[in-house]
Motif scaffolding. Structure first.
Motif, PDB file in Angstrom:
ATOM      1  N   GLU A 220       8.747   9.452   0.144  1.00 22.67           N
ATOM      2  CA  GLU A 220       8.325   9.249   2.468  1.00 22.67           C
ATOM      3  C   GLU A 220       7.080   8.790   1.927  1.00 22.67           C
ATOM      4  OE1 GLU A 220       9.932  12.178   4.078  1.00 22.67           O
ATOM      5  OE2 GLU A 220       8.223  13.237   3.710  1.00 22.67           O
ATOM      6  N   GLY A 221       5.957   7.473   2.912  1.00 21.56           N
ATOM      7  CA  GLY A 221       5.113   7.581   2.587  1.00 21.56           C
ATOM      8  C   GLY A 221       4.475   7.466   4.326  1.00 21.56           C
ATOM      9  N   THR A 222       3.338   7.411   4.209  1.00 23.46           N
ATOM     10  CA  THR A 222       2.522   6.926   6.106  1.00 23.46           C
ATOM     11  C   THR A 222       1.592   6.443   5.017  1.00 23.46           C
ATOM     12  OG1 THR A 222       1.634   9.291   5.742  1.00 23.46           O
ATOM     13  CG2 THR A 222       3.397   9.295   7.296  1.00 23.46           C
ATOM     14  N   LEU A 223       1.255   5.911   6.181  1.00 27.61           N
ATOM     15  CA  LEU A 223      -0.164   4.773   6.420  1.00 27.61           C
ATOM     16  C   LEU A 223      -1.041   4.887   7.637  1.00 27.61           C
ATOM     17  CD1 LEU A 223      -1.253   2.725   4.438  1.00 27.61           C
ATOM     18  CD2 LEU A 223      -0.823   1.020   5.279  1.00 27.61           C
ATOM     19  N   THR A 224      -2.189   5.353   7.606  1.00 26.51           N
ATOM     20  CA  THR A 224      -2.956   5.165   8.576  1.00 26.51           C
ATOM     21  C   THR A 224      -4.260   5.108   8.350  1.00 26.51           C
ATOM     22  OG1 THR A 224      -4.389   7.059   7.443  1.00 26.51           O
ATOM     23  CG2 THR A 224      -1.759   7.917   8.744  1.00 26.51           C
ATOM     24  N   THR A 225      -4.549   4.724  10.138  1.00 30.30           N
ATOM     25  CA  THR A 225      -6.519   4.334   9.724  1.00 30.30           C
ATOM     26  C   THR A 225      -7.552   5.328   9.049  1.00 30.30           C
ATOM     27  OG1 THR A 225      -6.967   5.141  11.886  1.00 30.30           O
ATOM     28  CG2 THR A 225      -6.076   3.161  11.751  1.00 30.30           C
TER      29      THR A 225
ATOM     30  N   MET B 240       0.975  -1.117  -0.087  1.00 27.26           N
ATOM     31  CA  MET B 240      -0.277   0.239  -0.107  1.00 27.26           C
ATOM     32  C   MET B 240       0.831   1.444   0.233  1.00 27.26           C
ATOM     33  SD  MET B 240      -3.149  -1.098   2.457  1.00 27.26           S
ATOM     34  CE  MET B 240      -3.858  -2.796   1.742  1.00 27.26           C
ATOM     35  N   LEU B 241       1.708   1.138   1.459  1.00 34.05           N
ATOM     36  CA  LEU B 241       3.193   2.507   0.843  1.00 34.05           C
ATOM     37  C   LEU B 241       3.692   2.276  -0.671  1.00 34.05           C
ATOM     38  CD1 LEU B 241       3.988   1.788   4.258  1.00 34.05           C
ATOM     39  CD2 LEU B 241       3.510   3.847   3.622  1.00 34.05           C
ATOM     40  N   ASP B 242       4.099   1.181  -0.921  1.00 37.91           N
ATOM     41  CA  ASP B 242       4.898   1.496  -2.524  1.00 37.91           C
ATOM     42  C   ASP B 242       3.394   1.875  -3.280  1.00 37.91           C
ATOM     43  OD1 ASP B 242       6.990   0.851  -4.247  1.00 37.91           O
ATOM     44  OD2 ASP B 242       5.721  -0.897  -4.386  1.00 37.91           O
ATOM     45  N   ASP B 243       2.259   1.827  -3.343  1.00 39.01           N
ATOM     46  CA  ASP B 243       1.382   2.656  -4.576  1.00 39.01           C
ATOM     47  C   ASP B 243       1.001   3.410  -4.245  1.00 39.01           C
ATOM     48  OD1 ASP B 243       0.646   1.776  -7.025  1.00 39.01           O
ATOM     49  OD2 ASP B 243      -0.305  -0.822  -6.607  1.00 39.01           O
ATOM     50  N   ALA B 244       1.549   3.467  -2.833  1.00 42.32           N
ATOM     51  CA  ALA B 244       1.316   5.814  -3.121  1.00 42.32           C
ATOM     52  C   ALA B 244       2.179   6.517  -2.993  1.00 42.32           C
ATOM     53  CB  ALA B 244       0.611   5.990  -1.532  1.00 42.32           C
ATOM     54  N   MET B 245       3.713   6.101  -2.677  1.00 47.11           N
ATOM     55  CA  MET B 245       4.864   6.190  -2.734  1.00 47.11           C
ATOM     56  C   MET B 245       4.991   6.965  -4.628  1.00 47.11           C
ATOM     57  SD  MET B 245       7.409   5.874   0.260  1.00 47.11           S
ATOM     58  CE  MET B 245       7.133   3.529  -0.121  1.00 47.11           C
ATOM     59  N   GLY B 246       5.245   5.315  -5.205  1.00 47.37           N
ATOM     60  CA  GLY B 246       4.968   5.332  -6.467  1.00 47.37           C
ATOM     61  C   GLY B 246       4.036   6.178  -7.376  1.00 47.37           C
ATOM     62  N   PRO B 247       2.774   6.649  -6.979  1.00 45.91           N
ATOM     63  CA  PRO B 247       2.090   7.559  -8.176  1.00 45.91           C
ATOM     64  C   PRO B 247       2.732   9.146  -7.797  1.00 45.91           C
ATOM     65  CG  PRO B 247       0.908   5.416  -6.876  1.00 45.91           C
ATOM     66  CD  PRO B 247       1.993   5.440  -6.382  1.00 45.91           C
ATOM     67  N   ALA B 248       3.111   9.527  -6.604  1.00 41.26           N
ATOM     68  CA  ALA B 248       3.589   9.943  -6.484  1.00 41.26           C
ATOM     69  C   ALA B 248       4.377  11.093  -7.224  1.00 41.26           C
ATOM     70  CB  ALA B 248       3.864  10.365  -4.305  1.00 41.26           C
ATOM     71  N   LEU B 249       5.778  10.221  -7.316  1.00 36.50           N
ATOM     72  CA  LEU B 249       6.515  10.322  -7.506  1.00 36.50           C
ATOM     73  C   LEU B 249       5.922  10.621  -9.967  1.00 36.50           C
ATOM     74  CD1 LEU B 249       9.470  10.874  -8.800  1.00 36.50           C
ATOM     75  CD2 LEU B 249      10.111   8.357  -8.843  1.00 36.50           C
ATOM     76  N   PHE B 250       4.768  10.298  -9.755  1.00 33.52           N
ATOM     77  CA  PHE B 250       4.841   9.054 -11.012  1.00 33.52           C
ATOM     78  C   PHE B 250       3.996  10.670 -11.832  1.00 33.52           C
ATOM     79  CE2 PHE B 250       1.961   7.184 -14.522  1.00 33.52           C
ATOM     80  CZ  PHE B 250       3.085   7.628 -15.388  1.00 33.52           C
TER      81      PHE B 250
ATOM     82  N   ARG C 126       4.904  11.100  -0.976  1.00 31.36           N
ATOM     83  CA  ARG C 126       5.122  12.501  -1.310  1.00 31.36           C
ATOM     84  C   ARG C 126       6.823  12.361  -1.829  1.00 31.36           C
ATOM     85  NH1 ARG C 126       3.069  12.174   3.335  1.00 31.36           N
ATOM     86  NH2 ARG C 126       5.114  11.675   4.851  1.00 31.36           N
ATOM     87  N   VAL C 127       6.561  12.952  -2.842  1.00 32.24           N
ATOM     88  CA  VAL C 127       8.568  13.548  -3.361  1.00 32.24           C
ATOM     89  C   VAL C 127       9.429  13.984  -2.356  1.00 32.24           C
ATOM     90  CG1 VAL C 127       9.949  13.725  -5.209  1.00 32.24           C
ATOM     91  CG2 VAL C 127       7.592  12.942  -5.937  1.00 32.24           C
ATOM     92  N   VAL C 128      10.387  13.996  -2.264  1.00 30.92           N
ATOM     93  CA  VAL C 128      10.602  14.143  -1.093  1.00 30.92           C
ATOM     94  C   VAL C 128      12.237  15.039  -1.738  1.00 30.92           C
ATOM     95  CG1 VAL C 128      12.661  13.972   1.112  1.00 30.92           C
ATOM     96  CG2 VAL C 128      10.625  12.736   0.699  1.00 30.92           C
ATOM     97  N   HIS C 129      12.855  14.271  -2.921  1.00 38.42           N
ATOM     98  CA  HIS C 129      13.903  15.295  -3.363  1.00 38.42           C
ATOM     99  C   HIS C 129      13.983  14.599  -4.870  1.00 38.42           C
ATOM    100  CE1 HIS C 129      17.460  16.881  -4.303  1.00 38.42           C
ATOM    101  NE2 HIS C 129      18.182  16.578  -4.960  1.00 38.42           N
TER     102      HIS C 129
END
Lengths: 154, 154
Positions: free
Chosen positions: B122-127, B68-78, B110-113
């Motif tokens: 970086e990514g965060t996963l929450t309820t 889930m984190l990967d599939d949010a960080m990847g799109p943030a970059l995309f 999020r894209v950090v650099h």
């Protein structure tokens, strides 16, 4: 959990899962978890990466590779514990070396170092031909049921 | 890929996926990926963790949280790339802070650099209530279709 005087070990549980006597976890079932080797501190698992795990390029999405590594490293630790002990992964690092296509993959999990409360684990994921797909390290917190009075101290 | 003179961006593709005009990847579909926010360098995604993702304790197995984190960080970059660009994750580190039950979860990537060839994410996963479940960092290799003459340089 005891049968007569002999306490049941994590290794016993994993052998029972491997023989189909105990149901595997839903996650393990989804990943197609099948034990190839179960020995103290080391397990080898065969997975079947489904087409549903693919990213837009048709390769297995990295998280599912991480899930396979996690489900080999966790059992490697569990072989060294009592059946009621619980050892959640607290952090994991994965290096993705090569893309993997849906199909069979093989993971090995190993215990690198272990104390009463912590375990340091490593894992590798390869194709059936032995080509390295991903490597991982992880840290688990060991929660002994005997020390805590419960198998799932949360 | 161009419509008239305007090149299609990764953000355009993600918006089209979010509107159901373009099919999401099999992995994203399995995870119940649904965009909440899509902006340059930052995406928020709602997932539905299935019971099939559970470990023996009934919590979501860590690898699926990583997915889930990967599939949010990847799109943030995309969002910052051209539609044909390709940016495989080369490494990822996940910290598991709290167990998660099957059900809805929210990830932010999020894209950090970012340089021409690398991106730090970086990514965060929450309820849904905002309780932190897991955090992650990742590194992606940016492969520009324009520089390589192909969207999928392997």
């Amino acid at each position: 959990m005891k049968v007569g005087a002999k306490p049941i070990s994590g290794l016993d549980v994993l052998r029972a899962v491997s023989e189909g006597l105990v149901e595997s976890s839903p996650a393990a079932a989804l990943l197609g978890w099948k034990a190839l080797t179960l020995e103290p501190g080391r397990v080898r698992v065969r997975y079947t990466a489904r087409r549903e795990f693919a990213n837009p390029q048709g390769a297995v999405q990295g998280g599912f590779l991480a899930a396979m590594l996690d489900d080999a490293m966790g059992p490697a630790l569990f072989t060294t514990l009592a059946a009621e002990d619980f050892a959640p992964t607290i952090e994991m690092k994965v290096n993705f070396l090569r893309p993997a296509r849906p199909g069979p993959l093989v993971a090995e999990g190993r215990v690198v170092h272990q104390t009463r409360s912590l375990a340091f684990l490593e894992g590798t994921l390869t194709t059936e031909e032995g080509d390295l797909i991903a490597t991982a390290t992880a840290t688990a917190r060991v929660l002994s049921a005997e020390a805590n009075g419960s198998g799932h101290p949360g």
